[in-house]
Scaffold this active site. Structure first.
Site, PDB file in Angstrom:
ATOM      1  CE  LYS A  66      -4.292   0.873   2.561  1.00 47.46           C
ATOM      2  NZ  LYS A  66      -4.829   0.820   3.919  1.00 47.46           N
TER       3      LYS A  66
HETATM    4  C1  E4P Z   1      -8.275   1.827   4.089  1.00 46.67           C
HETATM    5  O1  E4P Z   1      -7.443   1.179   3.545  1.00 46.67           O
HETATM    6  C2  E4P Z   1      -8.072   2.603   5.311  1.00 46.67           C
HETATM    7  O2  E4P Z   1      -7.286   1.817   6.179  1.00 46.67           O
HETATM    8  C3  E4P Z   1      -9.337   2.906   6.040  1.00 46.67           C
HETATM    9  O3  E4P Z   1     -10.474   2.515   5.286  1.00 46.67           O
HETATM   10  C4  E4P Z   1      -9.438   4.275   6.606  1.00 46.67           C
HETATM   11  O4  E4P Z   1     -10.659   4.413   7.281  1.00 46.67           O
HETATM   12  P1  E4P Z   1     -10.941   5.603   8.313  1.00 46.67           P
HETATM   13  O5  E4P Z   1     -11.062   6.872   7.523  1.00 46.67           O
HETATM   14  O6  E4P Z   1     -12.228   5.225   8.975  1.00 46.67           O
HETATM   15  O7  E4P Z   1      -9.760   5.624   9.249  1.00 46.67           O
END
Ligand code: E4P
Length: 221
Positions: free
Chosen positions: A83
């Site tokens: 990522k």
């Molecule tokens: C996705 O890959 C992220 O880890 C996640 O969906 C972020 O979510 P949040 O905005 O609720 O922290």
């Protein structure tokens, strides 16, 4: 739509995986920081629990560092998806990592044009953050719809991974928009299945069944 869990908690993943419908897991540095133990070990265990793409995020901010960290994450297991954030360095790293055959999830996407650039760099997934846009009074789901349409226009193989989904309506809307994947906290995953009328209906069926059995027993006596 594929369902990914957005957590690094082994306990949560282990429980949810028993339903047999979890297709992958997304982690990020904040989620891993909440857990006890070495991130490498946690990621390996997640890979053992769920047979699908498992996102592990780089923390370097320069392209060379992202590529180095990405290769390290990818060496842990064949299902690891690297990522990277949607920055200039992140796009350079995406191009290099995808060119070397690694799966890449470009994260922290807040506009359709960012997603377009990430797809052109060879991203396997793009992660538009719906909830965080909603938080600043900007409709996050419109971004998802735009990205799905753009990728379909040009037959891009990159999958739209709707992220930052905070409640079941977000998941429903992402599915309506045609997002390929939705990643969500485990609590939201469980809410998808729960319906009070199902519980009530089952309670009534079982009560009627028991009543009928008692009545039959009484007649036979
Ligand atoms: C996705 O890959 C992220 O880890 C996640 O969906 C972020 O979510 P949040 O905005 O609720 O922290």
């Amino acid at each position: 739509m594929k369902i990914f869990l957005d957590t690094a908690s082994l306990k949560e993943i282990r429980e949810a995986a028993t339903l047999g419908v979890v297709d992958g897991v997304t982690t990020n540095p904040s989620l891993l920081a909440k857990e006890q133990g070495e991130p490498e070990e946690i990621l390996r265990e997640i890979c053992d629990l769920v047979d699908g793409p498992i996102s592990a995020e780089v923390v370097a901010t320069d392209a060379a560092g992202m590529i180095r960290e990405g290769k390290h994450w990818a060496s842990l297991h064949e299902n690891i998806t690297v990522k990277v954030p949607c920055t200039v360095a992140g796009i350079q790293a995406t191009k290099a990592l995808s060119g070397a055959g690694h799966k890449v999830n470009v994260t922290l996407i807040f506009s359709p044009t960012q997603a377009l650039i990430a797809a052109k760099a060879g991203a396997t997934f793009v992660s538009p953050f719906v909830g965080r846009l909603d938080d600043i009074a900007t409709p996050g789901m419109e971004m998802v719809a735009d990205i799905v349409r753009i990728f379909a226009n040009y037959d891009y193989p990159t999958e739209v991974l709707a992220a930052s989904l905070r409640h079941p309506m977000h998941v429903l809307e992402a599915a309506r928009m045609g997002a390929h994947v939705g990643t969500m906290p485990v609590a939201v995953f469980h809410q998808l299945l729960k319906h009070p009328l199902t519980d009530l209906g089952l309670e009534r069926f079982l009560a009627d069944w028991e009543k009928a059995k008692k009545e039959l027993g009484a007649k036979a006596r």
